[in-house]
Design a protein around this motif. Structure first.
Motif, short mmCIF file in Angstrom:
data_model
loop_
_atom_site.label_atom_id
_atom_site.label_comp_id
_atom_site.label_asym_id
_atom_site.label_seq_id
_atom_site.Cartn_x
_atom_site.Cartn_y
_atom_site.Cartn_z
N THR A 38 0.82 -1.21 0.00
CA THR A 38 0.00 0.00 0.00
C THR A 38 0.86 1.26 0.00
OG1 THR A 38 -0.20 -0.13 2.41
CG2 THR A 38 -1.97 -1.10 1.11
N ALA A 39 2.07 1.19 0.48
CA ALA A 39 2.96 2.35 0.46
C ALA A 39 3.56 2.56 -0.92
CB ALA A 39 4.07 2.17 1.48
N MET A 40 3.68 1.50 -1.71
CA MET A 40 4.35 1.61 -3.00
C MET A 40 3.39 1.68 -4.18
SD MET A 40 7.45 -1.09 -2.59
CE MET A 40 8.02 -0.80 -4.24
N LEU A 41 2.21 1.11 -4.05
CA LEU A 41 1.33 0.92 -5.20
C LEU A 41 -0.01 1.63 -5.00
CD1 LEU A 41 1.98 -2.90 -5.51
CD2 LEU A 41 3.05 -1.11 -6.87
N SER A 42 -0.79 1.70 -6.07
CA SER A 42 -2.14 2.24 -5.96
C SER A 42 -3.02 1.21 -5.26
CB SER A 42 -2.69 2.56 -7.34
OG SER A 42 -2.87 1.36 -8.08
N GLU A 43 -4.25 1.60 -4.97
CA GLU A 43 -5.14 0.70 -4.22
C GLU A 43 -5.43 -0.59 -4.96
OE1 GLU A 43 -8.61 2.89 -3.21
OE2 GLU A 43 -7.51 4.34 -2.00
N SER A 44 -5.75 -0.50 -6.24
CA SER A 44 -6.07 -1.71 -6.99
C SER A 44 -4.84 -2.59 -7.20
CB SER A 44 -6.71 -1.35 -8.33
OG SER A 44 -5.82 -0.58 -9.10
N ALA A 45 -3.70 -1.97 -7.44
CA ALA A 45 -2.47 -2.74 -7.61
C ALA A 45 -2.06 -3.40 -6.29
CB ALA A 45 -1.35 -1.86 -8.13
N ALA A 46 -2.26 -2.70 -5.17
CA ALA A 46 -1.94 -3.28 -3.86
C ALA A 46 -2.84 -4.47 -3.57
CB ALA A 46 -2.07 -2.23 -2.77
N ALA A 47 -4.12 -4.38 -3.95
CA ALA A 47 -5.03 -5.51 -3.73
C ALA A 47 -4.59 -6.73 -4.54
CB ALA A 47 -6.45 -5.11 -4.10
N ALA A 48 -4.19 -6.50 -5.78
CA ALA A 48 -3.69 -7.60 -6.60
C ALA A 48 -2.40 -8.17 -6.03
CB ALA A 48 -3.48 -7.13 -8.04
N THR A 49 -1.57 -7.29 -5.48
CA THR A 49 -0.31 -7.74 -4.88
C THR A 49 -0.56 -8.61 -3.66
OG1 THR A 49 0.78 -5.76 -5.68
CG2 THR A 49 1.89 -6.95 -3.93
N PHE A 50 -1.57 -8.27 -2.86
CA PHE A 50 -1.91 -9.11 -1.70
C PHE A 50 -2.30 -10.52 -2.16
CE2 PHE A 50 -3.15 -5.06 0.65
CZ PHE A 50 -1.93 -4.99 1.29
N GLY A 51 -3.04 -10.62 -3.25
CA GLY A 51 -3.39 -11.93 -3.80
C GLY A 51 -2.17 -12.68 -4.28
N LEU A 52 -1.25 -11.98 -4.93
CA LEU A 52 -0.01 -12.62 -5.41
C LEU A 52 0.84 -13.09 -4.23
CD1 LEU A 52 1.87 -13.32 -7.79
CD2 LEU A 52 2.86 -11.05 -7.52
N ILE A 53 0.95 -12.26 -3.21
CA ILE A 53 1.74 -12.64 -2.02
C ILE A 53 1.14 -13.89 -1.37
CG2 ILE A 53 2.32 -11.96 0.34
CD1 ILE A 53 2.59 -9.07 -0.75
N ASN A 54 -0.17 -13.94 -1.24
CA ASN A 54 -0.81 -15.11 -0.63
C ASN A 54 -0.64 -16.35 -1.50
OD1 ASN A 54 -1.80 -14.16 1.84
ND2 ASN A 54 -3.41 -13.04 0.77
N SER A 55 -0.70 -16.19 -2.82
CA SER A 55 -0.51 -17.34 -3.72
C SER A 55 0.90 -17.90 -3.61
CB SER A 55 -0.78 -16.92 -5.16
OG SER A 55 -2.10 -16.49 -5.31
N ILE A 56 1.89 -17.03 -3.60
CA ILE A 56 3.27 -17.48 -3.46
C ILE A 56 3.50 -18.10 -2.08
CG2 ILE A 56 5.68 -16.70 -3.37
CD1 ILE A 56 4.94 -14.70 -5.57
N GLY A 57 2.86 -17.52 -1.07
CA GLY A 57 2.97 -18.08 0.27
C GLY A 57 2.38 -19.48 0.37
N GLN A 58 1.25 -19.70 -0.30
CA GLN A 58 0.64 -21.03 -0.31
C GLN A 58 1.52 -22.03 -1.06
OE1 GLN A 58 -2.04 -22.05 1.37
NE2 GLN A 58 -2.18 -20.00 2.24
N LEU A 59 2.11 -21.58 -2.14
CA LEU A 59 3.03 -22.45 -2.89
C LEU A 59 4.24 -22.80 -2.03
CD1 LEU A 59 3.71 -23.81 -5.57
CD2 LEU A 59 4.82 -21.70 -6.26
N GLY A 60 4.76 -21.82 -1.29
CA GLY A 60 5.88 -22.08 -0.38
C GLY A 60 5.49 -23.02 0.74
N GLY A 61 4.27 -22.88 1.24
CA GLY A 61 3.78 -23.78 2.29
C GLY A 61 3.65 -25.21 1.79
N PHE A 62 3.38 -25.37 0.52
CA PHE A 62 3.27 -26.71 -0.07
C PHE A 62 4.65 -27.29 -0.38
CE2 PHE A 62 2.90 -29.38 -3.90
CZ PHE A 62 2.08 -30.37 -3.39
N ALA A 63 5.47 -26.52 -1.10
CA ALA A 63 6.77 -27.03 -1.54
C ALA A 63 7.80 -27.03 -0.40
CB ALA A 63 7.30 -26.19 -2.70
N GLY A 64 7.67 -26.11 0.54
CA GLY A 64 8.63 -26.03 1.64
C GLY A 64 8.64 -27.28 2.50
#
Length: 112
Positions: A38-64
């Protein structure tokens, strides 16, 4: 702290202290980490970034889990697993430190 845990693995009190401090430091970064998009991006881009962060986190939780299990089976020790975790944390910290923030005051001056 997880890197030091591999060094002190034979000294139980120091190993437990490193494990507890490492876990505490791990959870201490959450408030700052989630404010970065939210400090770096606009509101819509930050919302999409939160989804990307959660997706990568879930992938890490699986592969880790598989990576840690593989290292434990291969080395018959937890030291390689904790060293791997320490390296991943160092890489993540380096990526966070490499981010470039734009100065919000300068952006406002350009738009006026």
């Amino acid at each position: 702290m997880f890197g030091l845990l591999t060094v002190f693995r034979h000294e139980v009190p120091l190993a437990i202290a490193c494990l507890l401090l490492g876990s505490g430091f791990f959870y201490a970064f959450y408030p700052v980490f989630w404010s970065i998009p939210t400090a770096m991006l606009s509101e819509s881009a930050a919302a999409a970034t939160f989804g990307l962060i959660n997706s990568i986190g879930q992938l890490g939780g699986f592969a880790g889990n598989y990576a840690i299990g593989f290292l434990n089976d291969r080395t018959h020790s937890l030291a390689a697993s904790f060293a791997f975790i320490a390296l991943v944390y160092l890489a993540a910290g380096g990526l966070i430190l490499s981010l470039r923030f734009r100065d919000p005051a300068r952006v406002l001056q350009r738009s006026n």
